[in-house]
Each structure stands twice: as C-alpha cells, then as structure tokens.
Design an enzyme around this catalytic site. Structure first.
Site, PDB file in Angstrom:
ATOM      1  N   HIS A  38      51.154  28.573  44.550  1.00 16.32           N
ATOM      2  CA  HIS A  38      50.167  27.643  43.996  1.00 16.32           C
ATOM      3  C   HIS A  38      50.116  26.322  44.757  1.00 16.32           C
ATOM      4  O   HIS A  38      49.080  25.648  44.775  1.00 16.32           O
ATOM      5  CB  HIS A  38      50.478  27.383  42.524  1.00 16.32           C
ATOM      6  N   ASP A  64      35.898  43.391  47.364  1.00 10.46           N
ATOM      7  CA  ASP A  64      35.424  44.741  47.735  1.00 10.46           C
ATOM      8  C   ASP A  64      35.947  45.061  49.130  1.00 10.46           C
ATOM      9  O   ASP A  64      35.546  44.445  50.112  1.00 10.46           O
ATOM     10  CB  ASP A  64      33.891  44.753  47.698  1.00 10.46           C
TER      11      ASP A  64
END
Length: 445
Positions: A150, A387
């Site tokens: 993070h 994708d």
C-alpha cells in the site's frame, strides 16, 4: 481445497526492442500521502472461467506493464539523506504458478475464510512490492491472487495498473499512461494549518503503545469471523430513500444522500447495536477520501501513488442508535464533505512540519477496531476490467482480513448494481447482526 505450488520465481520488467532500458540507480521519494498510509501488503483474488490464457501470456503481460509502472518492480529503501524512497532498481516481482485439486464450482462462491490465503503468496516478510499467484483448477478455471504494498499506491492507482496489465496481455498499448511525479504536493510558505491533524492522521508513539496494550488484553482474535452480506438493488433503493427522507432539513442542496453514504450509515448503526456497546461510548468510522477530485487544481486520475486522506464521522452510541437513519447519514456526508481542498492543503503543510515523535494512525497491525469501524470501498474501482484476453473475471474479492470492524464494500459479481459487504465481527456479535442487517428500522428489533 488443496493448492500445490508448481513454481515460484522473480520476474523483471520487459522492455520492448525499441526502448532503451532505463537506469536502475534512480529512485522516487515518497510523498506525504505515501508516508501516512498503511505500511502493509493488501491482497485481492480474481476468478476466471475457461477458456483462460496460458500462464506465459499472463506473465509476459505483467512484465510489459511493469516496464511502464516501474515502481512495482522496485524496492522500498532510503536515499542518501535517510528519506524513504522507492528504488527503481527493477529487481522484480514474485510470480507463483499453482494448481488446485478440485473444480472451481466445488469451492465457489469463496467464503471469507483462512483457506483464501492459499490463493495468493504470503503477505509476511515480503520485499517484493507486487506478488502474483495463478492457480489452475481441474475444470480449466483460473484464480489470480494479487498482492501489492500500500505504501506504493492506493486502490485507485492499483486498479489502473491492473487494467494496464490486462491491456498488455491483449497486445494493446497501455492507456492512459501513469503520472509518476510524486513531488507535486508542495507545502505553502508560510504554512497554513487550519485543521487538527494530530490525533487524526497522526498520533504520538506513546499513544500507539498504549492502544496496543489495551488491544492485547481485550479479546482473542480467533473469535473474529468475516461475514459476507449481499444487499440487493431493491434494498439499497429503500435504504437510500429512508436515509434521505429528512434531507429537506439536513442537506442544503436538497439532494438525496448517495447509496454509499446510506449503506455505511446503516452498517455503522447495525454493527454498533450488535456489539452491545454502552450508550455513553463514542464511535467513529474511518472513510477514505480520494484527493484527486478534491484538490484544486485537480490532480489527474492517472496520478500513480497514494492520494487519500480520511473522514471520521463520530457519534455517541446512544445518539447513533436512538436517532433515525438520516442522523448517521448526515454525519457521514458532512464529515466527507469537510475533507476538501483546504483540508488536503492543511495536511500537506502539517506533514511537512510535523514533530518527529508522530506516526500515522493508519495501522494494519490492529486486529480490533471496536468501538470504531473502517470502511474500504471498492465500489468505483474498475477491478472487473482486468481482461487477460479471454474476458473479464466473473468474480473478485478481498482476501481474508480478519480485522474486527474493517469492512470491505464491493460491487457484486451479479453486475446489477447490488453490493457485497465483507464484515469482520466477534462471533458473539454475529447472531444479532444477522438478525438486524436487513432491517430498515433497527429499533424495532
């Protein structure tokens, strides 16, 4: 579900033939927003139905994306003045190939349990800033576990990187390109600190020590369960209408409150009631606020890094439960609205002049947030757009994070606008929460 590791290796950025590989001796200084965020790895899990691309294609796409997002292939370190930086040394990310001994349908939908930890590399003692695990199931389905540090980037930036990874796998140019300059947040001269940041984004080391001692004696973390709740579009519409029912008085613009504000207000009340807290206790929620839309001039969406501060709506327990839903919703709306351009600028000035003793309040090592809550909303991130070339995932979710009171909100994989909430609670509080979580009037239960 048994998961077997087939291979584990470090992969490095792949630079196309027409690109001269950049220097591996440069670094990027951390911004004040990087320094104040969670110093921890976060993990998410994707599931894909067959047909799926081969692991080699997924790996090459990742290497091409890393050539654009070099920070992920680097390491956290220090510069010559001992300031924290990201070393752009191209040391690479971990890529793990694994196999499971069952079909995906047998284990779906994934329950938020410790078994999810088998689907991504460990988050402990990791130097790599990104790790990927591709797990093949006997039916040809694919699960991708992704972990990221993070300190390098917030959810907005990380989701942009994931979309870029998919573009690279499909042979497309990465678009949009990230903005890498983290030196754009300059303090004003003279500084203008208009808000209280000590006790909000920062706390003294002695306060953290005291909090840690209190937590260790309060509860056993093994008693925490992560409960998944599905909120339908119909329920959310009713909740929003109820939350906004008094907004003629409460909301100057006379606009209905958002679905997010309404749902978080409802969950705040339901969890607080389920916890059985004293009416005189104070409770708050920590809510992330994206500075890209708040700062003036605006910071482009392509900015890569952390650019988040937090709102802390706060209430006495008795007021939160006694007053109707619009009361809690207004507290949330007003607290989030307050974290505006002036607030972000005040924070930048304070963080550049803060005392040495201060450390961030953002702390992933805490296992119990009671009487408080934190909400991580992934509702607006394009996570479903990853994708690899054979279609988008049909499901994504956070890994198993059993931190009591730390909620995750995600768009449901159904794709109709419904929302899934992952809510870690003490086992003793779960029956009450289950009973009231779909009630529009908590006081009737």
């Amino acid at each position: 579900m048994k998961v077997k590791t087939e291979s584990s290796k470090i992969i490095k950025p792949f630079y196309e033939d027409n690109i001269i590989p950049p220097s591996t001796r440069t670094y990027i200084p951390l911004s004040v927003f990087d320094k104040v965020t969670y110093e921890a790895q976060i993990a998410i899990i994707y599931a894909y139905r067959p047909p799926t691309p081969p692991n080699a294609a997924i790996q090459l796409g990742l290497q091409k994306a890393l050539a654009i997002y070099r920070e992920w292939a680097g390491r956290l370190g220090k510069d010559e003045h001992d300031n924290p930086v990201i070393l752009l040394n191209d040391e690479g990310v971990r890529f793990v190939e694994a196999s499971a001994d069952s079909t995906l349908d047998k284990v779906m939908p994934f329950k938020p349990s410790a078994s999810l930890l088998n689907l991504h590399p460990s988050l402990n003692n990791v130097v790599e800033l990104v790790q990927v695990q591709v797990t093949r199931f006997t039916c040809g389905s694919l699960v991708v576990g992704f972990t990221a540090h993070h300190t390098v980037a917030d959810g907005h930036s990380t989701s942009n990187f994931l979309v870029a990874w998919g573009q690279a796998c499909r042979g497309l140019g990465i678009n949009p390109l990230p903005l890498h300059d983290r030196t754009i947040f300059n303090p004003r001269n003279p500084p203008l600190i208009e808000y209280e940041h000590k006790g909000t984004e920062f706390m003294s080391k002695s306060v953290k020590k005291e909090n840690s001692l209190n937590e260790s004696t309060h509860h056993v973390t093994e008693d925490i369960v992560v409960h998944k709740v599905h909120f339908t579009v119909e329920f959310l519409a009713k909740l929003k209408a109820k939350a906004s029912s008094m907004n003629n008085n409460n909301n100057n613009n006379n606009k209905p409150y958002s679905t997010f504000e309404s749902l978080v207000a409802h969950l705040w009340r339901a969890i607080t009631k389920a916890r059985g807290l004293s009416g005189f206790e104070t409770t708050h929620i920590r809510i992330s606020v994206n500075g890209r839309m708040r700062l003036n001039p605006r910071v482009p969406n392509e900015y890569f890094g952390n650019l988040v501060l937090w709102a802390f709506p706060t209430s006495k327990v008795k007021d939160l439960l006694r007053e109707p839903l619009p009361y809690a919703t207004k507290l949330i709306h007003d607290a989030v609205t307050k974290v505006n351009n002036n607030y972000f600028r005040s924070f930048i000035d304070f963080a550049n002049h803060k005392e040495e003793d201060l450390i961030p309040t953002a702390d992933m090592s805490k296992h119990i947030l009671c009487p408080n809550l934190e909400v991580d909303s992934w509702l607006k991130f394009p996570f479903y757009d990853l994708d690899f070339g054979t279609g988008c995932p049909y499901m994504f979710m956070p890994s198993y994070f059993p931190t009591e009171g730390m909620m995750f909100l995600l768009p449901s994989f159904i794709g109709d606008g419904s929302i899934d909430a992952f809510i870690p609670l003490f086992q003793d509080n779960l029956p009450t929460f289950k009973k009231i979580c779909y009630s529009l009037d908590l006081l009737e239960n």
